[in-house]
Design a protein around this motif. Structure first.
Motif, PDB file in Angstrom:
ATOM      1  N   TRP A   1       5.138  79.803  57.145  1.00 31.81           N
ATOM      2  CA  TRP A   1       5.163  79.286  55.771  1.00 31.81           C
ATOM      3  C   TRP A   1       3.748  78.928  55.308  1.00 31.81           C
ATOM      4  CZ3 TRP A   1       8.115  78.141  51.457  1.00 31.81           C
ATOM      5  CH2 TRP A   1       7.650  77.151  50.611  1.00 31.81           C
ATOM      6  N   GLU A   2       3.044  78.180  56.146  1.00 33.07           N
ATOM      7  CA  GLU A   2       1.707  77.719  55.756  1.00 33.07           C
ATOM      8  C   GLU A   2       0.732  78.889  55.588  1.00 33.07           C
ATOM      9  OE1 GLU A   2       0.884  74.613  58.589  1.00 33.07           O
ATOM     10  OE2 GLU A   2       2.072  73.157  57.437  1.00 33.07           O
ATOM     11  N   LYS A   3       0.808  79.842  56.495  1.00 27.19           N
ATOM     12  CA  LYS A   3      -0.044  81.033  56.401  1.00 27.19           C
ATOM     13  C   LYS A   3       0.262  81.812  55.119  1.00 27.19           C
ATOM     14  CE  LYS A   3      -2.823  81.749  59.972  1.00 27.19           C
ATOM     15  NZ  LYS A   3      -4.271  81.955  59.778  1.00 27.19           N
TER      16      LYS A   3
ATOM     17  N   MET B   1      -0.594  67.100  50.649  1.00 27.00           N
ATOM     18  CA  MET B   1       0.032  68.131  51.483  1.00 27.00           C
ATOM     19  C   MET B   1       0.977  68.983  50.636  1.00 27.00           C
ATOM     20  SD  MET B   1       2.100  67.528  55.058  1.00 27.00           S
ATOM     21  CE  MET B   1       3.602  67.108  54.188  1.00 27.00           C
ATOM     22  N   THR B   2       0.947  70.252  50.893  1.00 27.39           N
ATOM     23  CA  THR B   2       1.795  71.167  50.135  1.00 27.39           C
ATOM     24  C   THR B   2       3.266  70.924  50.443  1.00 27.39           C
ATOM     25  OG1 THR B   2       0.067  72.827  50.221  1.00 27.39           O
ATOM     26  CG2 THR B   2       2.278  73.608  49.736  1.00 27.39           C
TER      27      THR B   2
ATOM     28  N   HIS C   1       7.074  71.732  51.241  1.00 24.27           N
ATOM     29  CA  HIS C   1       7.579  72.738  52.180  1.00 24.27           C
ATOM     30  C   HIS C   1       9.079  72.552  52.367  1.00 24.27           C
ATOM     31  CE1 HIS C   1       7.772  69.553  55.180  1.00 24.27           C
ATOM     32  NE2 HIS C   1       6.592  69.183  54.754  1.00 24.27           N
TER      33      HIS C   1
ATOM     34  N   VAL D   1       1.564  80.614  52.290  1.00 25.53           N
ATOM     35  CA  VAL D   1       1.105  79.848  51.124  1.00 25.53           C
ATOM     36  C   VAL D   1      -0.423  79.913  51.011  1.00 25.53           C
ATOM     37  CG1 VAL D   1       0.981  77.524  50.122  1.00 25.53           C
ATOM     38  CG2 VAL D   1       3.133  78.321  51.138  1.00 25.53           C
ATOM     39  N   GLU D   2      -1.096  79.740  52.135  1.00 24.87           N
ATOM     40  CA  GLU D   2      -2.558  79.720  52.155  1.00 24.87           C
ATOM     41  C   GLU D   2      -3.187  81.055  51.761  1.00 24.87           C
ATOM     42  OE1 GLU D   2      -2.945  77.093  56.068  1.00 24.87           O
ATOM     43  OE2 GLU D   2      -4.335  78.791  56.023  1.00 24.87           O
TER      44      GLU D   2
ATOM     45  N   GLY E   1       1.249  73.497  44.885  1.00 19.92           N
ATOM     46  CA  GLY E   1       1.522  72.648  46.041  1.00 19.92           C
ATOM     47  C   GLY E   1       2.751  71.769  45.933  1.00 19.92           C
TER      48      GLY E   1
ATOM     49  N   ARG F   1       7.218  76.911  60.410  1.00 24.85           N
ATOM     50  CA  ARG F   1       6.272  76.181  59.563  1.00 24.85           C
ATOM     51  C   ARG F   1       4.911  76.873  59.506  1.00 24.85           C
ATOM     52  NH1 ARG F   1       5.839  69.969  58.058  1.00 24.85           N
ATOM     53  NH2 ARG F   1       3.924  70.184  56.887  1.00 24.85           N
ATOM     54  N   GLU F   2       4.481  77.407  60.638  1.00 21.76           N
ATOM     55  CA  GLU F   2       3.187  78.100  60.684  1.00 21.76           C
ATOM     56  C   GLU F   2       3.199  79.330  59.751  1.00 21.76           C
ATOM     57  OE1 GLU F   2       2.288  79.751  64.516  1.00 21.76           O
ATOM     58  OE2 GLU F   2       0.182  80.162  64.001  1.00 21.76           O
TER      59      GLU F   2
END
Lengths: 126, 126
Positions: free
Chosen positions: A37-39, A1-2, A4, A41-42, B108, A34-35
């Motif tokens: 952040w993940e978007k 998992m990345t 964060h 990074v992705e 990551g 968090r969403e």
């Protein structure tokens, strides 16, 4: 998992500073959950959480002035994010300025420090 | 009366970003209330509001690493502050790094990007 930041802080909403990777100019500050952040990074394109609209916000979705990620940093407390970006369209501010920080305090008053890069009425056609 | 940001927002507590005026490096982010803003403008030395200690905080009061104001900017919504500073002691972070943003996301994981400028145990003698 990345890795964060700590989204258990700030009710899950952390301040995120965008800085122009080329010039070092601070462009804006908004919030990420968090969403977002993940978007970010992705996809390599900066997403925030819009507090006013209460939804995930792809910065530049209307204007086309998206922010491409160059580097993502976090602070010592893991509760503030710094994103170094390549700012498409040359301007981050919805008022048409390169940076949202276009006013500075001088002799007790705010003065405008830069010229507009675009005309908001042209870009955000109503 | 001196111009000021809109302290009716954010429950009177606005994010304040400190940026090194010479290098453009973003050093830290903390919060200012109206009292901290006025003290900063009046004295030319950056004051924040400590949310954990619930008191006015002269940055560097313990370490001596105060921040001298070079420029103060506000954003388009008048609810975020950007202070360009001359950072005394060469380091803003209580962990001894120049910037609180000393970790960046790489493959990551977070990696440390800079060396410590001081040893916190030496500076904050307990």
């Amino acid at each position: 998992m990345t890795a964060h930041p700590d989204f258990s802080k700030g009710d899950g909403l952390l301040p995120a500073i965008a800085q122009d990777a080329e010039t070092g100019q601070v462009l804006m500050m908004a919030y990420m959950n968090r969403e977002a952040w993940e978007k970010t990074v992705e996809t390599g394109t900066v997403h925030y959480w819009s507090r006013s609209r209460r939804k995930l916000w792809l910065k530049g979705e209307t204007s086309g002035h998206v922010q491409k990620v160059v580097d993502i940093l976090v602070d010592c407390d893991l509760d503030t994010i710094l994103v170094k970006v390549h700012q498409l369209g040359g301007a981050a501010c919805h008022e048409g300025y390169k940076s949202c920080f276009f006013r500075r305090l001088k002799d007790g008053a705010f003065e405008i420090t830069e010229d507009k890069v675009f005309d908001p009425e042209e870009v955000y056609k109503k």
